[in-house]
Scaffold this active site. Sequence first.
Site, PDB file in Angstrom:
ATOM      1  N   GLU A 125       5.880  -3.321   0.710  1.00  0.00           N
ATOM      2  CA  GLU A 125       5.573  -3.153  -0.840  1.00  0.00           C
ATOM      3  C   GLU A 125       4.878  -1.863  -0.884  1.00  0.00           C
ATOM      4  O   GLU A 125       3.637  -1.755  -0.842  1.00  0.00           O
ATOM      5  CB  GLU A 125       5.062  -4.254  -1.508  1.00  0.00           C
ATOM      6  CG  GLU A 125       5.668  -5.590  -1.389  1.00  0.00           C
ATOM      7  CD  GLU A 125       6.936  -5.769  -2.344  1.00  0.00           C
ATOM      8  OE1 GLU A 125       7.284  -4.801  -3.104  1.00  0.00           O
ATOM      9  OE2 GLU A 125       7.518  -6.672  -2.389  1.00  0.00           O
ATOM     10  N   GLY A 162       0.850  -1.140  -0.083  1.00  0.00           N
ATOM     11  CA  GLY A 162       0.102  -0.180   0.112  1.00  0.00           C
ATOM     12  C   GLY A 162       0.973   1.291   0.087  1.00  0.00           C
ATOM     13  O   GLY A 162       1.855   1.318  -0.409  1.00  0.00           O
ATOM     14  N   SER A 163       0.275   2.352   0.328  1.00  0.00           N
ATOM     15  CA  SER A 163       1.040   3.495   0.538  1.00  0.00           C
ATOM     16  C   SER A 163       2.247   3.527   1.452  1.00  0.00           C
ATOM     17  O   SER A 163       2.418   2.769   2.360  1.00  0.00           O
ATOM     18  CB  SER A 163      -0.008   4.775   0.660  1.00  0.00           C
ATOM     19  OG  SER A 163      -0.480   4.313   2.124  1.00  0.00           O
ATOM     20  N   GLY A 188       2.854   2.222   5.290  1.00  0.00           N
ATOM     21  CA  GLY A 188       4.024   1.245   5.711  1.00  0.00           C
ATOM     22  C   GLY A 188       4.758   1.833   6.965  1.00  0.00           C
ATOM     23  O   GLY A 188       5.324   1.357   7.717  1.00  0.00           O
TER      24      GLY A 188
HETATM   25  P1  NAD Z   1      -3.475   2.346   1.459  1.00  0.00           P
HETATM   26  O1  NAD Z   1      -2.104   2.551   1.835  1.00  0.00           O
HETATM   27  O2  NAD Z   1      -4.408   3.345   1.602  1.00  0.00           O
HETATM   28  O3  NAD Z   1      -4.181   1.015   1.850  1.00  0.00           O
HETATM   29  C1  NAD Z   1      -3.488  -0.457   1.536  1.00  0.00           C
HETATM   30  C2  NAD Z   1      -4.058  -1.250   2.664  1.00  0.00           C
HETATM   31  O4  NAD Z   1      -3.562  -0.834   3.944  1.00  0.00           O
HETATM   32  C3  NAD Z   1      -5.624  -1.460   2.753  1.00  0.00           C
HETATM   33  O5  NAD Z   1      -5.960  -2.484   2.813  1.00  0.00           O
HETATM   34  C4  NAD Z   1      -5.774  -0.457   4.045  1.00  0.00           C
HETATM   35  O6  NAD Z   1      -6.919  -0.919   4.725  1.00  0.00           O
HETATM   36  C5  NAD Z   1      -4.320  -0.767   4.878  1.00  0.00           C
HETATM   37  N1  NAD Z   1      -4.118   0.317   5.861  1.00  0.00           N
HETATM   38  C6  NAD Z   1      -4.027   1.546   5.731  1.00  0.00           C
HETATM   39  N2  NAD Z   1      -3.507   2.072   6.695  1.00  0.00           N
HETATM   40  C7  NAD Z   1      -3.201   1.054   7.618  1.00  0.00           C
HETATM   41  C8  NAD Z   1      -2.680   1.282   9.122  1.00  0.00           C
HETATM   42  N3  NAD Z   1      -2.355   2.216   9.391  1.00  0.00           N
HETATM   43  N4  NAD Z   1      -2.458   0.075   9.651  1.00  0.00           N
HETATM   44  C9  NAD Z   1      -2.661  -1.271   8.904  1.00  0.00           C
HETATM   45  N5  NAD Z   1      -3.460  -1.241   7.684  1.00  0.00           N
HETATM   46  C10 NAD Z   1      -3.399  -0.142   6.988  1.00  0.00           C
HETATM   47  O7  NAD Z   1      -3.132   2.171  -0.233  1.00  0.00           O
HETATM   48  P2  NAD Z   1      -4.119   2.013  -1.473  1.00  0.00           P
HETATM   49  O8  NAD Z   1      -4.712   3.385  -1.822  1.00  0.00           O
HETATM   50  O9  NAD Z   1      -5.023   0.910  -1.202  1.00  0.00           O
HETATM   51  O10 NAD Z   1      -3.197   1.560  -2.664  1.00  0.00           O
HETATM   52  C11 NAD Z   1      -2.432   2.432  -3.342  1.00  0.00           C
HETATM   53  C12 NAD Z   1      -0.911   2.642  -2.971  1.00  0.00           C
HETATM   54  O11 NAD Z   1      -0.421   1.168  -2.763  1.00  0.00           O
HETATM   55  C13 NAD Z   1      -0.064   3.302  -3.686  1.00  0.00           C
HETATM   56  O12 NAD Z   1       0.826   4.003  -2.884  1.00  0.00           O
HETATM   57  C14 NAD Z   1       0.876   2.296  -4.469  1.00  0.00           C
HETATM   58  O13 NAD Z   1       2.135   2.771  -5.050  1.00  0.00           O
HETATM   59  C15 NAD Z   1       0.881   1.171  -3.575  1.00  0.00           C
HETATM   60  N6  NAD Z   1       1.122  -0.172  -4.019  1.00  0.00           N
HETATM   61  C16 NAD Z   1       2.503  -0.747  -3.869  1.00  0.00           C
HETATM   62  C17 NAD Z   1       2.652  -1.909  -4.475  1.00  0.00           C
HETATM   63  C18 NAD Z   1       4.069  -2.479  -4.532  1.00  0.00           C
HETATM   64  O14 NAD Z   1       4.219  -3.501  -4.589  1.00  0.00           O
HETATM   65  N7  NAD Z   1       4.968  -1.677  -4.188  1.00  0.00           N
HETATM   66  C19 NAD Z   1       1.687  -2.307  -5.078  1.00  0.00           C
HETATM   67  C20 NAD Z   1       0.408  -1.969  -5.054  1.00  0.00           C
HETATM   68  C21 NAD Z   1       0.138  -0.714  -4.616  1.00  0.00           C
END
Ligand code: NAD
Length: 500
Positions: A254, A232-233, A237
């Site tokens: 990731e 995720g973002s 992380g």
């Molecule tokens: P996001 O960070 O908003 O959410 C991702 C996941 O994390 C969701 O399931 C969410 O519920 C969970 N989450 C959010 N905050 C959290 C916390 N504080 N504790 C635990 N879990 C939490 O991301 P998004 O908008 O769904 O996806 C887009 C982002 O993901 C972009 O930044 C993109 O670059 C990244 N991404 C990275 C990869 C990679 O392999 N590097 C792959 C796909 C997406």
Amino acid sequence: MNIATLMDRLGVPAQDWQDGPLESRSPIDGAVLGRVAVHSQAQARERIEAAHQAFLQWREVPAPRRGELVRLFGEELRRHKEALGHLVSLEVGKIASEGAGEVQEMIDICDFAVGLSRQLHGLTIASERPGHRMMETWHPLGVVGVISAFNFPVAVWSWNAALAFVCGDAVVWKPSEKAPLAALATQRLFERACERCGEPQWAQLSQLLIGDAHLGELLADHPRVPLVSATGSTRMGRAVAPRVAQRFGRCILELGGNNAIVVTPSADLELAVRAILFAAVGTAGQRCTTARRLIVHEEVAAPLLERLRRAYASLRIGHPLEAGTLVGPLIDRAAFDAMQSALEQARRDGGRVEGGERVLAERFPEAWYVRPALVEMPAQTDVVRHETFAPILYVLRYRGFDEALALHNDVPQGLSSAIFTNDLREAETFLSARGSDCGIANVNIGTSGAEIGGAFGGEKETGGGRESGSDCWKAYMRRATNTVNYSGSLPLAQGVKFDL
Ligand code: NAD
């Protein structure tokens, strides 16, 4: 296919997706696709415990037998590729071929994992002591927590889960709250594979936690989860990593990317344009590997941009399941707002913005379609250095190759990168220690669309994790060093004497 037909084909009972407080809305038109029950913290703990209990049995099943379950799961995916791909398109707005491609990626990693299930081998190491043998063995680790993002709602789970299962682990999955239906369907296909295997109880190896970030936090904190793989973002992380570290758990992170393509004077511009187009506007700019920066030599900037403008002008933006569409919608209004505010900032920084405006608002008043933006920037300002998860391609010009490399690496993220060149020295330098600082570095292909055979992931604020192929499986196991003494004496290492 409408959603009811799809869910029926995928075997998800109506009560699982038609009754609950979490709405799944299609970014295609804003329609509610389903309503899903949300797990409480207590239910989530129960599921983690159930996964742990399943792990205690599973770790003793021989790895090739574990591979057989993954093989059957891959078959379920093959059988349901069209339906699951279609559901991915409905739930996150991917064009049909990318929805199907996501399921193909799941199938590919299952195939990879099946082969791996007979290759989880360690080393034999020369011992300094006579009559001794040293070796390394790899054991199952435990429950693997998977937190996934909306943009690869099912493939990311499979990269982790297929490896984790053959490695002898159980998996607890917290999918994106924006794509719960695809997660439910995937879980159902896994259950079917367990049934076909004649071992329906193995379905306990995969547990779903439906809900928001709080459930992700619970996974991060839970002592029964030795490994958390979080996609995720970078913001997510930053929250997850210290929580897992606090209890000495491990993470695979990731996170966000800010990927660039360098185009040098010797580049094949036709090839470059096609690659840039897919990398910059594919999945409407919502891939972690999306090309967000184009670093082009000033000698070829004009012809490259002219071709790119022509290509951008002929892009078909629209309903992702209609034939010929290449660019579907953004995931939601927040993504649109973030894109607009980045473009405003780019203008303030002296950027020349082309495109980026909302389109199809009359046909889809509840959805957010945009024309991908090309933005010529005078410099790599803060907005360029930030990942905006939308189709914005910032264009920067360079004169000397070192300048291109410096611009390339001068961002906080380090996921994917590419160079277009026919100059061997430039290509090799880009791949060398002083070249791209990313986890993925390509020559004459774009930044996105990785195959599963390689290790996937990136450096710096991308988090440092690696998933999928190569030797990534090692992260899902614990390593033991064993020394066996088959002599009749007890020599100590380093010549230490300790005799009575
Ligand atoms: P996001 O960070 O908003 O959410 C991702 C996941 O994390 C969701 O399931 C969410 O519920 C969970 N989450 C959010 N905050 C959290 C916390 N504080 N504790 C635990 N879990 C939490 O991301 P998004 O908008 O769904 O996806 C887009 C982002 O993901 C972009 O930044 C993109 O670059 C990244 N991404 C990275 C990869 C990679 O392999 N590097 C792959 C796909 C997406």
